[in-house]
Design a protein around this motif. Structure first.
Motif, short mmCIF file in Angstrom:
data_model
loop_
_atom_site.label_atom_id
_atom_site.label_comp_id
_atom_site.label_asym_id
_atom_site.label_seq_id
_atom_site.Cartn_x
_atom_site.Cartn_y
_atom_site.Cartn_z
N ASN A 1 0.83 -1.20 0.00
CA ASN A 1 0.00 0.00 0.00
C ASN A 1 0.87 1.25 0.00
O ASN A 1 0.85 2.05 0.93
CB ASN A 1 -0.94 0.00 1.22
CG ASN A 1 -1.89 -1.18 1.18
OD1 ASN A 1 -2.10 -1.76 0.13
ND2 ASN A 1 -2.45 -1.53 2.31
N TRP B 1 1.40 3.15 -3.11
CA TRP B 1 1.17 3.99 -4.28
C TRP B 1 0.39 5.22 -3.87
O TRP B 1 -0.62 5.16 -3.18
CB TRP B 1 0.41 3.19 -5.33
CG TRP B 1 0.22 3.93 -6.62
CD1 TRP B 1 1.18 4.25 -7.52
CD2 TRP B 1 -1.00 4.44 -7.13
NE1 TRP B 1 0.64 4.92 -8.57
CE2 TRP B 1 -0.70 5.05 -8.37
CE3 TRP B 1 -2.32 4.44 -6.69
CZ2 TRP B 1 -1.67 5.66 -9.15
CZ3 TRP B 1 -3.28 5.04 -7.47
CH2 TRP B 1 -2.95 5.64 -8.68
N CYS C 1 -2.03 8.25 -4.48
CA CYS C 1 -3.12 8.64 -5.37
C CYS C 1 -3.35 10.14 -5.21
O CYS C 1 -3.72 10.61 -4.13
CB CYS C 1 -4.40 7.87 -5.03
SG CYS C 1 -5.80 8.33 -6.06
N VAL D 1 -9.57 9.93 -3.93
CA VAL D 1 -9.29 8.48 -3.91
C VAL D 1 -10.47 7.74 -4.52
O VAL D 1 -11.60 7.87 -4.05
CB VAL D 1 -9.06 8.00 -2.46
CG1 VAL D 1 -8.81 6.50 -2.44
CG2 VAL D 1 -7.89 8.75 -1.84
N PHE E 1 -7.30 0.24 -6.60
CA PHE E 1 -6.62 1.07 -7.58
C PHE E 1 -5.12 0.91 -7.39
O PHE E 1 -4.64 0.48 -6.33
CB PHE E 1 -7.03 2.54 -7.45
CG PHE E 1 -6.68 3.16 -6.12
CD1 PHE E 1 -5.52 3.88 -5.95
CD2 PHE E 1 -7.55 3.02 -5.04
CE1 PHE E 1 -5.20 4.45 -4.73
CE2 PHE E 1 -7.24 3.59 -3.82
CZ PHE E 1 -6.07 4.31 -3.66
N GLY E 2 -4.36 1.22 -8.43
CA GLY E 2 -2.91 1.08 -8.33
C GLY E 2 -2.22 1.37 -9.64
O GLY E 2 -2.82 1.93 -10.57
N ASP F 1 -2.07 2.91 -14.78
CA ASP F 1 -3.01 2.97 -13.66
C ASP F 1 -4.24 2.10 -13.93
O ASP F 1 -4.63 1.90 -15.09
CB ASP F 1 -3.45 4.40 -13.40
CG ASP F 1 -2.29 5.29 -13.03
OD1 ASP F 1 -1.23 4.75 -12.66
OD2 ASP F 1 -2.43 6.54 -13.11
N ASN G 1 -8.30 0.94 -11.98
CA ASN G 1 -9.30 1.10 -10.94
C ASN G 1 -10.34 0.01 -11.15
O ASN G 1 -10.88 -0.13 -12.25
CB ASN G 1 -9.93 2.48 -11.01
CG ASN G 1 -10.97 2.73 -9.92
OD1 ASN G 1 -11.87 3.54 -10.08
ND2 ASN G 1 -10.86 2.03 -8.81
N CYS H 1 -4.96 -0.20 -2.35
CA CYS H 1 -4.09 0.46 -3.33
C CYS H 1 -2.81 -0.36 -3.47
O CYS H 1 -2.28 -0.88 -2.49
CB CYS H 1 -3.79 1.90 -2.95
SG CYS H 1 -3.06 2.12 -1.32
#
Length: 289
Positions: free
Chosen positions: A108, A110, A112, A116, A121-122, A153, A155, A183
């Motif tokens: 965790n 990354w 954003c 958010v 997501f990532g 990216d 999501n 994330c």
């Protein structure tokens, strides 16, 4: 009497400190440190890894063989970093260091920017730090999926039963792991292509040019056994050529050792014959008598 005993105790403590001081100073002296940094999955050298003396700005970067050298005191700690790999720490012990780095797991970390998004997501990138577009991100067991955009990216909204996150790309090794948080920073290892260039008789061609068609002009030459290897992430189509032979264009195959045979080009211009140079006619310079 107590005062005399106190003075002797103080004197003894000062003498012990004076004896220990040169040892401490000698230990703190920076010593030459050498080592090599290796990637665990394929045992290949890590090129461009950052090797820093922890808590300072003293450091070095690994070369094309994964090697580095710097100066650091014995007992100090070196911190090694590389994109997509877990940060590694080692203690300087006066011996050459063999440092093994592991691929970074889902974490965790990354950042954003902005709002958010909901769900997972990532960002997906490769071992060279390049963002990977078009990677498939899937959650299991529901099978819901999405693809990464041009910045790598994604999501994705998982189902309640989903516990596994899997990432795939045609040019990279797939990865999957337990969903922990929402994330992710995901690094993929590119597939490795190995091949051998031979002539019509099956004899290896040494020094054949293997050019990856990706617009970057990356060129690899075959070794003494006619073999070559490269990361398929650099491009799937390769052009193989050698003077006097017809060049070939082939698609990379990661399944086995590729064998690429070149045929003699009957229309190729003959190589120039060896021309001997005449001996110089002037007399060599001599020192004055």
């Amino acid at each position: 009497m107590a005062r005399i005993f106190h003075n002797w105790t103080l004197l003894l403590a000062l003498l012990m400190a004076a004896v220990a001081l040169p040892v401490v100073a000698q230990t703190a002296e920076p010593q030459p440190v050498t080592g090599v940094v290796i990637c665990a999955p394929d045992w290949e050298p890590v090129i461009g890894a950052s090797v820093m003396l922890k808590g300072t700005r003293i450091g070095a970067a690994t070369d094309y063989d994964g090697r580095f050298s710097l100066k650091a005191p014995l007992g100090s700690t070196l911190e090694i970093n590389f994109v997509g790999m877990e940060t590694t720490e080692v203690v300087v012990d006066g011996q050459p260091l063999y440092i093994l780095m592991m691929p970074r797991k889902f974490w965790n970390g990354w950042v954003c920017f902005g709002g958010v998004p909901e769900g997972l997501f990532g960002r997906v990138f490769d071992r060279f730090g390049r963002y990977l577009s078009g990677a498939t991100v899937q959650v299991l067991p529901s099978g819901r999926s999405t693809t990464t955009n041009d910045k790598g990216d994604f999501n994705l909204m998982p189902a309640d039963v989903d516990t596994i996150l899997r990432v795939e790309h045609p040019d990279y090794e797939p990865r999957q792991g337990q969903i922990d948080g929402n994330c992710f920073d995901i690094s993929l290892d590119p597939l490795l292509v190995r091949g051998q260039v031979v002539d019509e008789n099956g004899e290896p061609i040494i020094g054949a040019k293997v050019k990856v068609k990706n617009g970057d002009g990356i060129v690899i030459h075959t070794d003494l056994d006619g073999c070559f290897s490269y990361w398929i992430g650099l491009g799937r189509t390769i052009n193989v050529s050698y003077p006097g032979y017809t060049s070939r264009e082939v698609e990379a195959d990661c399944g086995t050792l590729m064998t690429i045979a070149l045929k003699i080009d009957d229309n190729a211009s003959p190589l120039p014959e060896f021309i001997s140079c005449p001996q110089p006619t002037h007399k060599p310079l001599t020192s004055k008598q």
